[in-house]
Design a protein around this motif. Sequence first.
Motif, PDB file in Angstrom:
ATOM      1  N   VAL A 117      56.267  41.967  39.618  1.00  0.00           N
ATOM      2  CA  VAL A 117      55.857  40.618  39.223  1.00  0.00           C
ATOM      3  C   VAL A 117      54.539  40.659  38.467  1.00  0.00           C
ATOM      4  O   VAL A 117      54.369  39.998  37.444  1.00  0.00           O
ATOM      5  CB  VAL A 117      55.746  39.698  40.459  1.00  0.00           C
ATOM      6  N   LEU A 118      53.610  41.452  38.953  1.00  0.00           N
ATOM      7  CA  LEU A 118      52.277  41.486  38.342  1.00  0.00           C
ATOM      8  C   LEU A 118      52.306  42.058  36.940  1.00  0.00           C
ATOM      9  O   LEU A 118      51.449  41.718  36.112  1.00  0.00           O
ATOM     10  CB  LEU A 118      51.339  42.313  39.221  1.00  0.00           C
ATOM     11  N   GLY A 119      53.273  42.930  36.643  1.00  0.00           N
ATOM     12  CA  GLY A 119      53.363  43.483  35.298  1.00  0.00           C
ATOM     13  C   GLY A 119      53.517  42.414  34.242  1.00  0.00           C
ATOM     14  O   GLY A 119      53.090  42.588  33.093  1.00  0.00           O
ATOM     15  N   ARG A 120      54.123  41.281  34.604  1.00  0.00           N
ATOM     16  CA  ARG A 120      54.288  40.170  33.662  1.00  0.00           C
ATOM     17  C   ARG A 120      53.118  39.194  33.711  1.00  0.00           C
ATOM     18  O   ARG A 120      52.855  38.489  32.748  1.00  0.00           O
ATOM     19  CB  ARG A 120      55.578  39.420  33.984  1.00  0.00           C
ATOM     20  N   ILE A 121      52.452  39.168  34.868  1.00  0.00           N
ATOM     21  CA  ILE A 121      51.353  38.205  35.026  1.00  0.00           C
ATOM     22  C   ILE A 121      50.070  38.699  34.382  1.00  0.00           C
ATOM     23  O   ILE A 121      49.346  37.930  33.732  1.00  0.00           O
ATOM     24  CB  ILE A 121      51.125  37.931  36.528  1.00  0.00           C
ATOM     25  N   VAL A 122      49.752  39.982  34.572  1.00  0.00           N
ATOM     26  CA  VAL A 122      48.527  40.534  33.991  1.00  0.00           C
ATOM     27  C   VAL A 122      48.737  40.664  32.484  1.00  0.00           C
ATOM     28  O   VAL A 122      49.567  41.452  32.032  1.00  0.00           O
ATOM     29  CB  VAL A 122      48.204  41.916  34.590  1.00  0.00           C
ATOM     30  N   PRO A 123      48.041  39.874  31.682  1.00  0.00           N
ATOM     31  CA  PRO A 123      48.275  39.875  30.234  1.00  0.00           C
ATOM     32  C   PRO A 123      47.876  41.190  29.586  1.00  0.00           C
ATOM     33  O   PRO A 123      47.082  41.958  30.122  1.00  0.00           O
ATOM     34  CB  PRO A 123      47.415  38.717  29.728  1.00  0.00           C
ATOM     35  N   ARG A 124      48.440  41.431  28.409  1.00  0.00           N
ATOM     36  CA  ARG A 124      48.183  42.672  27.690  1.00  0.00           C
ATOM     37  C   ARG A 124      46.695  42.852  27.416  1.00  0.00           C
ATOM     38  O   ARG A 124      46.160  43.958  27.489  1.00  0.00           O
ATOM     39  CB  ARG A 124      48.964  42.686  26.374  1.00  0.00           C
ATOM     40  N   SER A 125      45.987  41.756  27.107  1.00  0.00           N
ATOM     41  CA  SER A 125      44.550  41.861  26.801  1.00  0.00           C
ATOM     42  C   SER A 125      43.773  42.360  28.005  1.00  0.00           C
ATOM     43  O   SER A 125      42.843  43.150  27.888  1.00  0.00           O
ATOM     44  CB  SER A 125      44.007  40.497  26.357  1.00  0.00           C
ATOM     45  N   GLU A 126      44.179  41.920  29.224  1.00  0.00           N
ATOM     46  CA  GLU A 126      43.490  42.369  30.430  1.00  0.00           C
ATOM     47  C   GLU A 126      43.831  43.824  30.740  1.00  0.00           C
ATOM     48  O   GLU A 126      42.984  44.583  31.201  1.00  0.00           O
ATOM     49  CB  GLU A 126      43.870  41.460  31.602  1.00  0.00           C
ATOM     50  N   ARG A 127      45.076  44.234  30.471  1.00  0.00           N
ATOM     51  CA  ARG A 127      45.438  45.631  30.682  1.00  0.00           C
ATOM     52  C   ARG A 127      44.661  46.536  29.747  1.00  0.00           C
ATOM     53  O   ARG A 127      44.239  47.637  30.123  1.00  0.00           O
ATOM     54  CB  ARG A 127      46.946  45.826  30.474  1.00  0.00           C
ATOM     55  N   ALA A 128      44.456  46.059  28.510  1.00  0.00           N
ATOM     56  CA  ALA A 128      43.671  46.850  27.561  1.00  0.00           C
ATOM     57  C   ALA A 128      42.232  46.993  28.031  1.00  0.00           C
ATOM     58  O   ALA A 128      41.551  47.967  27.719  1.00  0.00           O
ATOM     59  CB  ALA A 128      43.717  46.208  26.176  1.00  0.00           C
ATOM     60  N   GLY A 129      41.752  46.010  28.791  1.00  0.00           N
ATOM     61  CA  GLY A 129      40.386  46.065  29.299  1.00  0.00           C
ATOM     62  C   GLY A 129      40.230  46.905  30.543  1.00  0.00           C
ATOM     63  O   GLY A 129      39.139  46.974  31.113  1.00  0.00           O
ATOM     64  N   GLY A 130      41.304  47.538  31.000  1.00  0.00           N
ATOM     65  CA  GLY A 130      41.209  48.436  32.151  1.00  0.00           C
ATOM     66  C   GLY A 130      41.880  47.929  33.402  1.00  0.00           C
ATOM     67  O   GLY A 130      42.022  48.658  34.377  1.00  0.00           O
ATOM     68  N   LEU A 131      42.308  46.643  33.409  1.00  0.00           N
ATOM     69  CA  LEU A 131      42.965  46.098  34.591  1.00  0.00           C
ATOM     70  C   LEU A 131      44.454  46.413  34.534  1.00  0.00           C
ATOM     71  O   LEU A 131      45.129  46.106  33.562  1.00  0.00           O
ATOM     72  CB  LEU A 131      42.755  44.584  34.664  1.00  0.00           C
ATOM     73  N   GLN A 132      44.974  47.038  35.584  1.00  0.00           N
ATOM     74  CA  GLN A 132      46.380  47.374  35.665  1.00  0.00           C
ATOM     75  C   GLN A 132      47.025  46.618  36.822  1.00  0.00           C
ATOM     76  O   GLN A 132      46.361  46.140  37.741  1.00  0.00           O
ATOM     77  CB  GLN A 132      46.554  48.882  35.867  1.00  0.00           C
ATOM     78  N   ALA A 133      48.355  46.507  36.760  1.00  0.00           N
ATOM     79  CA  ALA A 133      49.075  45.807  37.821  1.00  0.00           C
ATOM     80  C   ALA A 133      48.804  46.440  39.183  1.00  0.00           C
ATOM     81  O   ALA A 133      48.703  45.745  40.196  1.00  0.00           O
ATOM     82  CB  ALA A 133      50.567  45.805  37.513  1.00  0.00           C
ATOM     83  N   ALA A 134      48.663  47.778  39.210  1.00  0.00           N
ATOM     84  CA  ALA A 134      48.409  48.462  40.481  1.00  0.00           C
ATOM     85  C   ALA A 134      47.074  48.037  41.086  1.00  0.00           C
ATOM     86  O   ALA A 134      46.944  47.917  42.309  1.00  0.00           O
ATOM     87  CB  ALA A 134      48.434  49.973  40.275  1.00  0.00           C
ATOM     88  N   ASP A 135      46.060  47.803  40.230  1.00  0.00           N
ATOM     89  CA  ASP A 135      44.758  47.361  40.735  1.00  0.00           C
ATOM     90  C   ASP A 135      44.865  45.969  41.352  1.00  0.00           C
ATOM     91  O   ASP A 135      44.319  45.700  42.427  1.00  0.00           O
ATOM     92  CB  ASP A 135      43.733  47.321  39.599  1.00  0.00           C
ATOM     93  N   ALA A 136      45.570  45.090  40.649  1.00  0.00           N
ATOM     94  CA  ALA A 136      45.742  43.734  41.162  1.00  0.00           C
ATOM     95  C   ALA A 136      46.520  43.749  42.468  1.00  0.00           C
ATOM     96  O   ALA A 136      46.201  43.002  43.403  1.00  0.00           O
ATOM     97  CB  ALA A 136      46.459  42.874  40.122  1.00  0.00           C
ATOM     98  N   ALA A 137      47.534  44.615  42.554  1.00  0.00           N
ATOM     99  CA  ALA A 137      48.314  44.710  43.786  1.00  0.00           C
ATOM    100  C   ALA A 137      47.442  45.141  44.960  1.00  0.00           C
ATOM    101  O   ALA A 137      47.565  44.611  46.072  1.00  0.00           O
ATOM    102  CB  ALA A 137      49.474  45.691  43.593  1.00  0.00           C
ATOM    103  N   THR A 138      46.552  46.103  44.718  1.00  0.00           N
ATOM    104  CA  THR A 138      45.656  46.576  45.778  1.00  0.00           C
ATOM    105  C   THR A 138      44.779  45.438  46.293  1.00  0.00           C
ATOM    106  O   THR A 138      44.591  45.274  47.513  1.00  0.00           O
ATOM    107  CB  THR A 138      44.774  47.720  45.255  1.00  0.00           C
ATOM    108  N   GLU A 139      44.229  44.641  45.383  1.00  0.00           N
ATOM    109  CA  GLU A 139      43.369  43.530  45.793  1.00  0.00           C
ATOM    110  C   GLU A 139      44.145  42.469  46.558  1.00  0.00           C
ATOM    111  O   GLU A 139      43.664  41.918  47.552  1.00  0.00           O
ATOM    112  CB  GLU A 139      42.700  42.912  44.559  1.00  0.00           C
ATOM    113  N   ILE A 140      45.353  42.166  46.104  1.00  0.00           N
ATOM    114  CA  ILE A 140      46.164  41.159  46.781  1.00  0.00           C
ATOM    115  C   ILE A 140      46.547  41.641  48.181  1.00  0.00           C
ATOM    116  O   ILE A 140      46.517  40.869  49.149  1.00  0.00           O
ATOM    117  CB  ILE A 140      47.411  40.832  45.936  1.00  0.00           C
ATOM    118  N   GLU A 141      46.882  42.910  48.304  1.00  0.00           N
ATOM    119  CA  GLU A 141      47.223  43.450  49.626  1.00  0.00           C
ATOM    120  C   GLU A 141      46.035  43.390  50.570  1.00  0.00           C
ATOM    121  O   GLU A 141      46.185  43.078  51.756  1.00  0.00           O
ATOM    122  CB  GLU A 141      47.726  44.885  49.477  1.00  0.00           C
TER     123      GLU A 141
END
Length: 672
Positions: A117-141
Amino acid sequence: MSADDLLEGLDEGQRLAVTSDGAPLCVLAGAGSGKTRVLTRRIAWRVRTGDAHPGHLLALTFTRKAAGELSERLKALGIRDRMAAGTFHGVAYAQLRRRWADQGRTPPALLDRKSRVLGRIVPRSERAGGLQAADAATEIEWAKARMILPDGYAEGAAAAGRRPPCPLEQMASIYRRYEEEKRRRGLVDFDDLLAECAVAVEEDQEFAAAQRWRFRHLFVDEFQDVNPAQFRLLSAWLGGRTDLCVVGDPNQAIYSWNGADPTLLTRFTERFPATTVVRLDANYRSSPEVLSVASAVLRGPGRTAPAMVATRAEGPVPSVRSYSSDLDEARGIARLARTSRRPGTPWSDLAVLTRTNAQLAVIERAFREARIPVRVAGGGAFLDQPEVRDALRGLSRGAGFAPWLTDLDTAVVGDLDPVGPADASAVEERRLQLANLARLGHEYAAIDPSPSGGGFTAWLASTLGAEGEDIRRDAVDLVTFHRSKGLEWPTVFLAGLERGLVPIGRAADPAAEAEERRLLYVAVTRAERRLHCSWAERRSFGGRPVSRSPSPYLEAVEEACRALRGGPTPPAPGRIRTERQRLHRKGVSPSESLADGADPSVLAALRQWRSETARASGVPAYVIFHDSTLAAVAAACPSSADELLELPGLGPVKASRYGETLLALVAEHRPL
């Protein structure tokens, strides 16, 4: 097997833990104290004495594997009737599915990975800035483990000192969108299972009565790793009852970064005043020498060493080595592993442990070069890492190998400063993995006159991935500190013990630093007989060598080793130590005061030597010694190794490396 047979071979503390009538019962089981043996025999004891029926038992573990092993041990003890054993999530899901079926509801789909789910939520611009879906998942967990909702994330994360790879409000927004998207698609994740089951038990009296009738005797393993969400569900299942047995070790609490709350164990008696506490302090795993080092590691400001009693025969004194680079360290460990393996013993008697997954790549390569079979435990194999797979997919779609390698170098080195790699947050961990991939790319380009993407991937497969990770294969285990918990080997190598990795750079407060000590303690206590510690003076990041310094914990390790070898004990307070104590009482920095009285000729000689040594080693001068340390030496003019060790900035690691030279320079240039 009779009830009395269950007590055979147990020590006094273990017998008490097995037979105690205490409810609740809290068993504080130190490393190697036979925790699982005690837990299974206590369950069997209660069944054999008629105090409990297997159909009303619930044993909670943190992995399905642990639950399976517990069930198998109980079968070996003669408990054939089926009992419930599983993870918090697994038991909650089973109860919810039964409830949904009884209500005629269609069960929601279970989301096995948040990144879907997060792969679609985290926008491409944020991924380019270093934020990945795995990082967001860790914080949510982490937030869900601490029962923090999206609207309270920013405040809760700030209070906890969290450092996500994006602003807190941005992370809160991603968390909120993730929850909304799940609801829209009719999904639940594993964390939702805990919360939904707890609410059902708390609010539905009929459902609660059914669960509490079924599970009357509760047992929880590794209780130091329980998080608030799990404890809420456990409390709901108990419903005010006290038939609960928890087993854990506060000195092995290493998951607070992932939401665990060690105080649930350390303050257990405050929540349950009638608790009976049993301590298991006999260690049946490690030699006295390994335990001595483990105790030294755990000591820190305001802490005492664990009172573990060695029961095994004496073994060799652990060793501490330094290497000029991480590659030299990896190759040195491989050589030592080959010589350490005794004829007729399996490779699986040996393990190499590191703080992060990224450190394992260079070790894996060195072992394969040495034709030593390796197995990277826990899915940590280098080629299996998500960032490595993504980079290799980019290679297959790109314009060619050379441009791809150039882009990879830029991504790794770009804004990398000298201390950046030490702060191995999730972003830095990925960068370290890519740095290792870049280094492998350069190695391949050096041997292939016409490098190509296909050639590189084939070379990687032959270099790192030619052998499958069959757990039955005889091989040296490569494991991170965290994944090593619960495992043990006769010989253990602890690699990369450097400041910024041990402790990790992000451990910026006392609680985090204390957890890092416990993590190293866990790693040390995996060794049964032989323990080898090492660090590298330089570590490569994207082809760029970065100077390193030894972990501050290594001083305690070396001091313990010196005592084990029968070395000289620290002298009674002398001139230097008395001066340091006096200055401390006055609030004056010892290094500042000692520098005021530095002898000019000694100081000049020390600085010249430092400059030459740094030039020969290819490192900045401050890596050898800081100015304040040289000034302190020049002021005190020590005449022995013990006096040298009393000076600021001179622990056993550097004293052993440079001590004789320093004393010789002082003797040659000090005033008569």
